[in-house]
Design a protein around this motif. Sequence first.
Motif, mmCIF file in Angstrom:
data_model
loop_
_atom_site.group_PDB
_atom_site.id
_atom_site.type_symbol
_atom_site.label_atom_id
_atom_site.label_comp_id
_atom_site.label_asym_id
_atom_site.label_seq_id
_atom_site.Cartn_x
_atom_site.Cartn_y
_atom_site.Cartn_z
ATOM 1 N N VAL A 24 0.815 -1.394 -0.007
ATOM 2 C CA VAL A 24 -0.042 -0.118 -0.009
ATOM 3 C C VAL A 24 0.874 1.195 0.107
ATOM 4 O O VAL A 24 1.819 1.211 0.821
ATOM 5 N N ASP A 25 0.565 2.307 -1.048
ATOM 6 C CA ASP A 25 1.641 3.243 -1.141
ATOM 7 C C ASP A 25 0.828 4.454 -0.605
ATOM 8 O O ASP A 25 -0.273 4.467 -0.212
ATOM 9 N N THR A 26 1.649 5.598 -0.333
ATOM 10 C CA THR A 26 0.985 6.916 0.010
ATOM 11 C C THR A 26 -0.044 7.313 -0.566
ATOM 12 O O THR A 26 -0.028 7.361 -1.679
ATOM 13 N N GLU A 28 -2.784 6.020 -0.943
ATOM 14 C CA GLU A 28 -3.247 5.045 -1.838
ATOM 15 C C GLU A 28 -4.555 4.368 -1.007
ATOM 16 O O GLU A 28 -4.367 4.012 0.307
ATOM 17 N N THR A 29 -5.830 4.197 -1.594
ATOM 18 C CA THR A 29 -6.770 3.224 -0.888
ATOM 19 C C THR A 29 -6.961 1.806 -1.495
ATOM 20 O O THR A 29 -7.250 1.846 -2.883
ATOM 21 N N PRO A 184 -2.734 6.552 3.756
ATOM 22 C CA PRO A 184 -2.945 5.586 3.073
ATOM 23 C C PRO A 184 -3.981 4.520 3.826
ATOM 24 O O PRO A 184 -4.136 4.475 4.890
#
Lengths: 335, 557
Positions: A24-26, A28-29, A184
């Motif tokens: 999971v990146d910054t 990001e959902t 995130p």
Amino acid sequence: MLELRHIHKTYEGSPLLTDISFNVDTGETICLLGASGSGKSTLLRMIAGLEEPDSGNILFNGMDLAATPPHLRDFGLVFQDYALFPHLNVNDNVAFGLRMRRLPPAEIRERVAEALELVSLSEFGQRRVTDLSGGEQQRVALARALAIRPRLLMFDEPLGALDKKLKDGLLEELRAILHRTQIPAIYVTHDQEEAFTIADRILILHDGQIVREGTPAEVWAYPQSAYVAGFLGLGKVFEGAVMGQQNGEWQVESGFGIFHVRCNHKHSRGEKVHLLARPFKVQDDANAVSGVVTDVIFQQDRYKVTFDNGLFVYLDAPPKVGEHVTVRVKVECLA
Amino acid sequence: MYLSTRLHGNLSTLPLWLPPLAFLAVFFFFPLSRIFALTFSSEALTAKNLPITTYTLLFTFYQAILSTLLTLLLGLPSAYLFARFDFRGKALLRALTAVPFMLPTVVVAAAFNSLFGSRGLLNAIANYQLPTAASSSFIIHPFLAILLAHVFYNTTIIIRIVGAALSSLDPKLEQTARSLGADSLRVWMNVTLPLIRPSILAASLLVFLFDFTSFGVILLLGGSQFATLEVEIYIQAVKLLNLPLAALLSAVQLLCTLLFSILYSHLITRNSYPLSPRSSVIKPRTLKQKLFVSAIVLLLSTFYFLPLASLPIRSLFRLEANRGQRAEVQYGFTADYYKELFINRRGSVFYVPPIRAAFNSLAYASATVLLSLLLGFPAAFALAKPTRLEKILDPLIMLPLGSSAVMLGLGFIIAYGKWLTSPLLVPFAHTLVALPFVIRTLQPAIASIPQRLRDAASTLGAPPLEVWKSIDLPILRRAALAAATFAFTVSLGEFGATLLISRPEYPTIPVAIERFLSQPGGLNYGQAMAMATLLMLLTTAGILLIEKIRLPHTGDF
């Protein structure tokens, strides 16, 4: 930011999750979509530190979290039934995490007000949580998780207990809040509508494995497996036998007729493949489905027309029951 | 979370069970075994004892059946009233009907005596208005007083159980029956009644059980002439010192209550229909409805208000001849009966100021609170996460509820007769009675704390100890307070066991009331009223406290 590597987990002796890996990146959902019992809640609980994986690693910013207890992870978790503390009022529920961090009272007040503002509950601070409606309780739970300014937000079927109208409203709000805060987030649900609305990226869980991963548009356009196409309800999924190849298209014979489809893989003659017939009328496809109309249902801007063989299509103008109809549709190869 | 699942299924909760089980073994099961040993001895099963037992058993059935029928007569219309109609003062009236059930039986008996007895208010009023009439012109027959007192404190059971069934009846069922052509009588006979019949049966059986084991009311209102099993056990054990017969009687009694209890649990599990919790409460509209509502409301408020009001009034109202002046009856308000409680008179019932009984009661009640919480907490913690072990032990720990208080006292006498000189036995007996209530209060509170709350707290940054301090403790504190108050009020009002085992020099409030009432003289009677009023106030305060601190959604008893 968050990274899961080869997570395995068994439940009462049988495998629940096998070899789960994702990032999971910054900002990001991520949405974990799956039927009940697919292990998605357990995955969340492991990320929160409430349960341990049998093997595999969970890393945050490259640091392994195995030795970090849940209260030191700074991850916000919103539960399906909200888990509000019944003995505390709205303010004290939201302030709970801040008090645990021993912040000065003035800052706690400020951040509680800010969090309640964010979920439009500024006037509710003194209310008892047991007196709130389901939607209001859900917002308090969200405010409580937001107040600690978590490094990661997790939602475990957060809207499961709410009715559709309320759900749609809250979903949009949540989307806006996540977008604004850039925290995130991992969102767990079995409801594909929720998933497609909220997610930047969707992971579909089945039999303890991630069977499809991609943006909502990618997943919708290329389900890639019979399970995903069926689970998402993209159209009629059925089996056929490969007859041969012609101009880059495969000829497949099925109980609904012979179809010409593009496949990602090479197939041999007689091999069984899964096909998906999307129920929308198209102009430029060689494939067509037909049958005797058994039912016509009005659906606002279209009619759902069901044939005697179990296929269905959406049409603009309603045919008569008993009429024999042929419609051009898109048929895809699912493997 | 997974620590607990891993521990599941083995005997991990056994240490929690040891203190309460050891207590029950010593103070319940051992005395019980001694009672049974005595029952089957040659001293008990004699040609003289058996007819007494048979007669007493028959009379006990007779009065219990009669009481139950009368209770149904008042209870069914009342249940219908509360379930179907909305009217002013409904909540108050409902609370008023519920109070007597929680009051000690000695208070109920004293209240009825203050209204209907020969020194009661009604008789005084009748004599005042008709000075020529005989002095006992308004005394009701003691047997009728007993029956009325039973109706008085048991009607609330019918209202609660049948009312719940009535108000969870889907109104659409009755409307459907109507649209299918049934008139209101046939709707009632063919739809409503069959659907609520299981609840009527269950409620009746429960009322019957309470009437069957009633002691205080019968002893205080009727005396030894109305000997039910309970009263006869007391008379044989304490007055006639015939322990074998007392043991035989209590064995018969236990057998009966056990049978009824099994029947009751059978009834409530098998014969209930799934009813939807939807009610249609209406304001009375038609003339028929208005008449029904007014009549029942008037009846209930009179029946419940009069005894409860007449007790404190009578305790403040002089109604006796002055010393030496037999003819002149003095009327007027006075605080003398209360003042007298603090005076140590020679030749009075006690050799100590009667108020000492209140201090004894408070001391016993405090000891009971301490003991029952110490024993109740471990058991409640174990029961909050039931495994196979808990399924077996749960009914075991509730068993003292099924045996009567007098019988518990008899067991103490037979098993621990030589220790009876010690006042220490009383709190143990009270703990036996209070423990089931304490456990049933704590257990749902402990179980109601979802693991999720603890999980939520720890994801919000609470370390394990902090989780216990900020989640478990505040929630349990209220339950513990409620349980303590329960134990306290149970101990304050306990009469049956205490009467058998308390030392004459350490009376409790209920025992003192009994002694005052059994003595002649207006002063003794007045002091009984004063004591009973004090007990009523203390108990009511306790009940109000429990109601106030009980958490929402922790369920009913």
